[in-house]
Write an enzyme that holds these catalytic residues in place. Structure first.
Site, short mmCIF file in Angstrom:
data_model
loop_
_atom_site.label_atom_id
_atom_site.label_comp_id
_atom_site.label_asym_id
_atom_site.label_seq_id
_atom_site.Cartn_x
_atom_site.Cartn_y
_atom_site.Cartn_z
N HIS A 1 11.71 11.63 7.74
CA HIS A 1 12.82 12.47 7.25
C HIS A 1 12.92 12.45 5.72
O HIS A 1 13.65 13.23 5.15
CB HIS A 1 14.16 12.04 7.92
CG HIS A 1 14.72 10.75 7.43
ND1 HIS A 1 16.01 10.36 7.72
CD2 HIS A 1 14.19 9.75 6.67
CE1 HIS A 1 16.25 9.19 7.16
NE2 HIS A 1 15.18 8.80 6.53
N ARG B 1 12.40 6.02 10.13
CA ARG B 1 13.15 6.70 9.07
C ARG B 1 12.26 6.96 7.84
O ARG B 1 12.66 6.77 6.70
CB ARG B 1 14.39 5.89 8.73
CG ARG B 1 15.28 5.73 9.95
CD ARG B 1 16.59 5.12 9.64
NE ARG B 1 16.51 3.71 9.35
CZ ARG B 1 17.57 2.95 9.08
NH1 ARG B 1 18.76 3.49 9.05
NH2 ARG B 1 17.44 1.66 8.83
N PHE C 1 1.35 4.81 2.07
CA PHE C 1 0.98 5.45 3.35
C PHE C 1 0.46 6.88 3.19
O PHE C 1 -0.02 7.47 4.14
CB PHE C 1 2.10 5.35 4.40
CG PHE C 1 3.48 5.83 3.97
CD1 PHE C 1 3.69 7.08 3.43
CD2 PHE C 1 4.58 5.00 4.17
CE1 PHE C 1 4.95 7.50 3.08
CE2 PHE C 1 5.86 5.41 3.81
CZ PHE C 1 6.05 6.67 3.26
N GLY D 1 0.81 -1.21 0.00
CA GLY D 1 0.00 0.00 0.00
C GLY D 1 0.84 1.26 0.00
O GLY D 1 2.08 1.20 -0.07
C1 LIG Z 1 14.25 5.19 4.39
S1 LIG Z 1 13.38 3.73 4.15
C2 LIG Z 1 13.08 3.17 5.79
C3 LIG Z 1 12.83 1.70 5.87
C4 LIG Z 1 12.67 1.17 7.30
N1 LIG Z 1 11.51 1.72 7.95
C5 LIG Z 1 13.94 1.41 8.09
O1 LIG Z 1 13.97 2.28 8.98
O2 LIG Z 1 14.93 0.73 7.81
C6 LIG Z 1 11.82 4.35 3.64
C7 LIG Z 1 10.84 3.25 3.24
O3 LIG Z 1 9.60 3.86 2.94
C8 LIG Z 1 9.01 3.11 1.88
N2 LIG Z 1 8.05 3.99 1.20
C9 LIG Z 1 8.33 5.10 0.48
N3 LIG Z 1 7.19 5.66 0.04
C10 LIG Z 1 6.17 4.89 0.50
C11 LIG Z 1 4.75 4.96 0.40
N4 LIG Z 1 4.16 5.96 -0.26
N5 LIG Z 1 4.01 4.00 1.00
C12 LIG Z 1 4.60 2.98 1.68
N6 LIG Z 1 5.95 2.87 1.82
C13 LIG Z 1 6.73 3.80 1.24
C14 LIG Z 1 10.20 2.78 1.00
O4 LIG Z 1 9.90 1.67 0.17
C15 LIG Z 1 11.28 2.48 2.03
O5 LIG Z 1 11.35 1.11 2.34
#
Ligand SMILES: C[S@@+](CC[C@H](N)C(=O)[O-])C[C@H]1O[C@@H](n2cnc3c(N)ncnc32)[C@H](O)[C@@H]1O
Length: 578
Positions: A480, A477, A462, A460
């Site tokens: 940010h 994370r 977010f 999905g």
């Molecule tokens: C910087 S990473 C952080 C991953 C993990 N939470 C961590 O701290 O290791 C950001 C994550 O957000 C997910 N992401 C980015 N846009 C998203 C969206 N619109 N909906 C769901 N997930 C998303 C990306 O696929 C990525 O895995």
């Protein structure tokens, strides 16, 4: 009262452990063992030469008691013999420089603690103490020093107060022992000159507490000549320092090339102490030119990733982190920082001028969309994220999960953090909410960790909504990566979808407001350049949370300059009780 508690109760748990470890360590330490641990480059003969002029003196640690008088009284009542406190000059000045606090505001004192059986002989613990009662302005310094342990060291007394002996010892330790000069000074109250050295090596397991990476040579009297020679090697002149900074991109590339070649997989190191293979053979194995490889390794020596042996090199503790099989290997990050993110940093000027991310101008689309279309990069990114998961280690232990049933990790990547919650609390179920292309890797990861049957994977976006019905929601994370407007939209989505009494846990690096340095400043620039997001202060997050209907109720520190922000929906019973 338990005699141990008489002093232990005066210290923060981290400081207490440090003192206990140090008291245990000094009871069995000798000069040769200290040298073998901190300066592994010295041969047995060289260690004997150094030991002929030095003797084990003490282990030193910096602690932050609420009251030094009460701490001393506690030690005395437990039978320790404690010297009178004297003002510290060297550690005080080092803290002053590190934190930009005027030296005269830092009342750092030195106290010698001798174990009950040893009277006033060698083998004592030297405590540097800066009082930091609850609410003190030094709480931030205490928190950082408790993690970094910059002042912990092992000290050797130099018998002859002689500049020639000092210069000889210094050159043996730096040129052969692999140590680097790390400042020093003269304490007029103790009439004592100290020279500090830093070890690039991880100390051998079990030989001493692993925070001891520094060695102090102590010699009676004032030795300005020896001190000037020693500190000149530690304090580079400004031009040299700026040259080093300006060529930082070369370090990024040298590390990335080492990672690409798999160099670390072919060299021994502290955790794999076999004999290194000669350069020629290594070059052949890696398919590279021996001359090029030699020059790369020489550069990596200066960067403290490897140290030379007779005909080859071995890894330092830093270098070992590039091994593919290292715990939390940084190899994927090295490849990303030397690869696509290196290209986007080439357009940093665009990001600074416009305030817009540079990544999209180089790659034609935003980072997450671009990676989604390039599976190899997406896999590398997920592994890179998991690599810094050292930050996650304490997280489940910082939350009361007794009445929680379901943890939802929003944008949970490959499941590194969720997996820790499931391992920590067996009654929990997990929901990993992610973009579809990430879920397959997460499925594999969670199955490998044995959590497949306790976890649902939900694809999905977010920005459109988050799964309902969780008790604990994680945003690690995520925020940010986005500007304030998008952050607010995500948080409002969460506020609309999470149950009223659910808890929201946010993992981020906070920008400090007290002038202390933090990795957050570097990653803030990275966010500007690569995703158009930003790192924020605690107050900034509190404002965004509040605007979305959450209260920030607590903040816990995490490794790698991370923080865990605990939030509740405003008006929930628990928020009122917290
Ligand atoms: C910087 S990473 C952080 C991953 C993990 N939470 C961590 O701290 O290791 C950001 C994550 O957000 C997910 N992401 C980015 N846009 C998203 C969206 N619109 N909906 C769901 N997930 C998303 C990306 O696929 C990525 O895995």
């Amino acid at each position: 009262m338990d005699v141990r508690q008489a002093w232990a109760a005066e210290l923060d748990p981290a400081d207490r452990t440090l003192v206990e470890e140090s008291l245990a360590f000094v009871s069995g330490a000798d000069t040769d063992g200290v040298l073998a641990g901190l300066a592994p480059g010295l041969t047995e003969r060289q260690r004997a030469s150094v030991a002929a002029h030095c003797a084990m003196a003490h282990a030193a640690v910096l602690v932050f008691p609420a009251s030094l008088d009460r701490l001393i009284a506690g030690f005395r009542s437990a039978g320790f013999s404690v010297g009178e406190p004297v003002p510290s000059v060297v550690v005080r000045d080092r803290l002053s420089l590190r934190y930009g606090v005027p030296a005269d505001a830092l009342n750092v004192r030195i106290v010698h603690i001798h174990r009950p059986s040893t009277g006033h002989g060698p083998g004592f613990v030297e405590l540097f103490a800066l009082e930091a009662p609850g609410g003190s302005e030094f709480t931030g310094i205490a928190a950082r020093e408790r993690t970094e342990r910059n002042e912990s060291h092992l000290a050797l007394d130099v018998g002859a107060p002689d500049d020639v002996v000092l210069a000889g010892l210094s050159s043996l330790l730096t040129e052969h022992g692999g140590l680097t000069a790390d400042g020093g000074g003269y304490n007029a109250v103790e009439d004592c000159t100290v020279l500090y050295f830093r070890s690039p090596e991880a100390t051998p397991p079990g030989s001493n507490p692993d925070h001891y990476r520094r060695l102090e040579l102590r010699v009676l009297g004032h030795h300005p000549g020896a001190l000037a020679a020693h500190t000149a090697t530690a304090t580079d002149d400004p031009t040299k320092r700026l040259l080093e900074l300006m060529t930082g991109a070369w370090t990024t590339q040298a590390i990335a090339v080492a990672a690409e070649l798999g160099l670390a997989d072919h060299l021994p190191g502290p955790s794999r102490p076999e004999a290194p293979c000669p350069i020629g053979e290594l070059a052949e194995r890696l398919g590279v030119a021996p001359d090029g490889l030699t020059r790369l390794l020489r550069y990596l020596t200066a960067a403290e990733l490897v140290t030379p042996t007779t005909d080859s090199y071995r890894l330092t503790a830093l270098g070992e982190l590039l091994r593919r099989d290292a715990r939390h290997s940084l190899r994927p990050l090295a490849l990303l920082y030397g690869g696509p993110f290196y290209q986007s940093f080439g357009a940093l000027a665009h990001a600074v001028r416009t305030g817009q991310e540079a990544f999209a101008t180089i790659f034609g689309q935003g980072h997450f969309d671009y990676f989604a279309e390039h599976p190899a990069l997406a896999t590398l990114f997920d592994s890179a994220m998991a690599a810094s998961a050292e930050m996650f280690e304490p997280v489940p232990g910082l939350v009361d999960l007794s009445d929680a049933r379901v943890v939802v990790d929003v944008g949970g990547g490959s499941g590194e953090l969720l997996s820790r919650f499931l391992a920590h609390t067996p009654h929990l179920r997990g929901v990993l909410f992610e973009r579809a292309h990430v879920l397959e890797r997460a499925r594999q990861r969670l199955a490998d960790d044995g959590h497949a049957d306790r976890c649902d994977l939900v694809a999905g976006d977010f920005t459109q909504g988050v799964p309902r019905g969780g008790d604990v929601y994680l945003l690690s994370r995520i925020l940010h990566d986005w500007d304030d407007e998008q952050c607010l939209a995500i948080l409002r989505r969460c506020a609309a979808d999470v149950p009223e009494d659910a808890r929201l846990l946010i993992v981020e690096r906070l920008l400090p407001t007290d002038g202390t340095s933090s990795l957050a400043a570097a990653w803030d620039l990275h966010m500007l350049c690569n995703v158009g997001g930003r790192e924020r202060t605690a107050e900034h997050y509190a404002r965004l949370l509040s605007a979305a209907g959450f209260d920030l109720v607590a903040i816990s520190g995490l490794p790698l300059d991370g923080s865990l922000l605990h939030a509740r929906r405003r008006g929930s019973d628990q928020a009122a009780r917290t």
